[in-house]
Design a protein around this motif. Sequence first.
Motif, PDB file in Angstrom:
ATOM      1  N   ILE A  21       4.140  19.153  -2.289  1.00  0.00           N
ATOM      2  CA  ILE A  21       3.375  18.839  -3.495  1.00  0.00           C
ATOM      3  C   ILE A  21       4.133  19.304  -4.735  1.00  0.00           C
ATOM      4  O   ILE A  21       4.209  18.596  -5.741  1.00  0.00           O
ATOM      5  CB  ILE A  21       1.983  19.488  -3.430  1.00  0.00           C
ATOM      6  CG1 ILE A  21       1.157  18.832  -2.322  1.00  0.00           C
ATOM      7  CG2 ILE A  21       1.262  19.359  -4.770  1.00  0.00           C
ATOM      8  CD1 ILE A  21      -0.138  19.555  -2.020  1.00  0.00           C
ATOM      9  N   ALA A  22       4.727  20.511  -4.657  1.00  0.00           N
ATOM     10  CA  ALA A  22       5.497  21.031  -5.786  1.00  0.00           C
ATOM     11  C   ALA A  22       6.680  20.127  -6.093  1.00  0.00           C
ATOM     12  O   ALA A  22       7.006  19.878  -7.262  1.00  0.00           O
ATOM     13  CB  ALA A  22       5.971  22.452  -5.489  1.00  0.00           C
ATOM     14  N   THR A  61      -3.431  11.941  -2.735  1.00  0.00           N
ATOM     15  CA  THR A  61      -3.659  10.725  -1.982  1.00  0.00           C
ATOM     16  C   THR A  61      -2.701  10.771  -0.812  1.00  0.00           C
ATOM     17  O   THR A  61      -1.615  11.329  -0.927  1.00  0.00           O
ATOM     18  CB  THR A  61      -3.375   9.467  -2.829  1.00  0.00           C
ATOM     19  OG1 THR A  61      -2.033   9.520  -3.292  1.00  0.00           O
ATOM     20  CG2 THR A  61      -4.327   9.383  -3.998  1.00  0.00           C
ATOM     21  N   ALA A  62      -3.075  10.193   0.277  1.00  0.00           N
ATOM     22  CA  ALA A  62      -2.225  10.262   1.449  1.00  0.00           C
ATOM     23  C   ALA A  62      -2.160   8.894   2.120  1.00  0.00           C
ATOM     24  O   ALA A  62      -2.978   8.574   2.970  1.00  0.00           O
ATOM     25  CB  ALA A  62      -2.767  11.299   2.443  1.00  0.00           C
ATOM     26  N   PRO A  63      -1.196   8.037   1.754  1.00  0.00           N
ATOM     27  CA  PRO A  63      -1.058   6.750   2.415  1.00  0.00           C
ATOM     28  C   PRO A  63      -0.800   6.964   3.894  1.00  0.00           C
ATOM     29  O   PRO A  63      -0.019   7.842   4.265  1.00  0.00           O
ATOM     30  CB  PRO A  63       0.156   6.125   1.722  1.00  0.00           C
ATOM     31  CG  PRO A  63       0.229   6.829   0.410  1.00  0.00           C
ATOM     32  CD  PRO A  63      -0.220   8.222   0.695  1.00  0.00           C
ATOM     33  N   GLU A  69       2.233  10.171   4.097  1.00  0.00           N
ATOM     34  CA  GLU A  69       2.984  10.355   2.869  1.00  0.00           C
ATOM     35  C   GLU A  69       2.048  10.683   1.717  1.00  0.00           C
ATOM     36  O   GLU A  69       0.974  10.098   1.599  1.00  0.00           O
ATOM     37  CB  GLU A  69       3.762   9.071   2.560  1.00  0.00           C
ATOM     38  CG  GLU A  69       4.735   9.198   1.412  1.00  0.00           C
ATOM     39  CD  GLU A  69       5.600   7.945   1.285  1.00  0.00           C
ATOM     40  OE1 GLU A  69       5.401   7.017   2.104  1.00  0.00           O
ATOM     41  OE2 GLU A  69       6.434   7.891   0.382  1.00  0.00           O
ATOM     42  N   LEU A  70       2.447  11.630   0.879  1.00  0.00           N
ATOM     43  CA  LEU A  70       1.641  12.029  -0.266  1.00  0.00           C
ATOM     44  C   LEU A  70       2.028  11.178  -1.465  1.00  0.00           C
ATOM     45  O   LEU A  70       3.167  11.214  -1.907  1.00  0.00           O
ATOM     46  CB  LEU A  70       1.838  13.507  -0.579  1.00  0.00           C
ATOM     47  CG  LEU A  70       1.593  14.477   0.581  1.00  0.00           C
ATOM     48  CD1 LEU A  70       1.822  15.909   0.112  1.00  0.00           C
ATOM     49  CD2 LEU A  70       0.183  14.315   1.119  1.00  0.00           C
ATOM     50  N   THR A 146       1.138  11.136 -10.149  1.00  0.00           N
ATOM     51  CA  THR A 146       1.469  10.189  -9.087  1.00  0.00           C
ATOM     52  C   THR A 146       2.950  10.340  -8.791  1.00  0.00           C
ATOM     53  O   THR A 146       3.754  10.504  -9.720  1.00  0.00           O
ATOM     54  CB  THR A 146       1.190   8.739  -9.529  1.00  0.00           C
ATOM     55  OG1 THR A 146      -0.193   8.585  -9.830  1.00  0.00           O
ATOM     56  CG2 THR A 146       1.569   7.754  -8.432  1.00  0.00           C
ATOM     57  N   ASP A 147       3.321  10.293  -7.540  1.00  0.00           N
ATOM     58  CA  ASP A 147       4.735  10.321  -7.200  1.00  0.00           C
ATOM     59  C   ASP A 147       5.399   9.127  -7.880  1.00  0.00           C
ATOM     60  O   ASP A 147       4.922   8.006  -7.775  1.00  0.00           O
ATOM     61  CB  ASP A 147       4.916  10.224  -5.678  1.00  0.00           C
ATOM     62  CG  ASP A 147       6.341  10.503  -5.247  1.00  0.00           C
ATOM     63  OD1 ASP A 147       7.265   9.861  -5.798  1.00  0.00           O
ATOM     64  OD2 ASP A 147       6.551  11.336  -4.347  1.00  0.00           O
ATOM     65  N   PRO A 148       6.498   9.340  -8.622  1.00  0.00           N
ATOM     66  CA  PRO A 148       7.160   8.231  -9.311  1.00  0.00           C
ATOM     67  C   PRO A 148       7.468   7.042  -8.404  1.00  0.00           C
ATOM     68  O   PRO A 148       7.498   5.892  -8.860  1.00  0.00           O
ATOM     69  CB  PRO A 148       8.449   8.869  -9.841  1.00  0.00           C
ATOM     70  CG  PRO A 148       8.096  10.299 -10.036  1.00  0.00           C
ATOM     71  CD  PRO A 148       7.164  10.630  -8.899  1.00  0.00           C
TER      72      PRO A 148
END
Length: 227
Positions: A21-22, A61-63, A69-70, A146-148
């Motif tokens: 997460i970090a 969120t975790a697809p 995947e986060l 959100t993850d880029p």
Amino acid sequence: MADALHKPYVRLAKLEELDRIAEMQRRAFIADPVFNYFGRVKATPDPSPPFPESPSQTTPTAPEGGLEELGGMMIWCPPHKRVSPSNVRALLRTGPLKPLKVWGPGGLWRFATTPIHSERVMKRGFKAHRATISPEDAWYLLLACTDPAHEGKGFMSLLTREAFAHAPGSVFTVEGSTAKSRDRYAHFGFTDIRPVVLGKGKVDERGYVAKGAAATGFTVYSQIKWK
């Protein structure tokens, strides 16, 4: 990645996922004005994290599909759980040594005093609305990203709707660090109060260290979603 059979969903983060997460936060906030301001970052961003890697309560969120995947995360502070700058004991419990090492005394001071400005603005907003509650009675969004690699897939909408469903009828407060985030929260029903300019005379509009005419500071947008 999620596919037609495995749609994205929301769950609480796990302790063993904090490093992942970090790292996601590092990628998402590498050029964020607020963290540039805290870290006293110069125009060429340092590849190291601009903020201490110590997230606490998270909701990523975790697809689903193969390896989980986060895709994004939100950290919400429930009513009366937000750490106030005046609560020295609570601030010490959050672990100031890591920010002190990463940001230095000046950065830690900016981090500790910035919430004072937002609290004042929020109180004015509640008073102007003639609310019967105070900002301390509202949910406060401490951090969201959100993850880029997954932007534009609706993860932030998914997380926000989950928060509203978790506490129906509650008041929610956020602070957008860019015009883009301000507009995104407005789409979810948040209304602007009064913009606050931070770092004037010290940083430019991107939060990078600046001098002279370029040191305009940057704008933070305090917003409220009423019941």
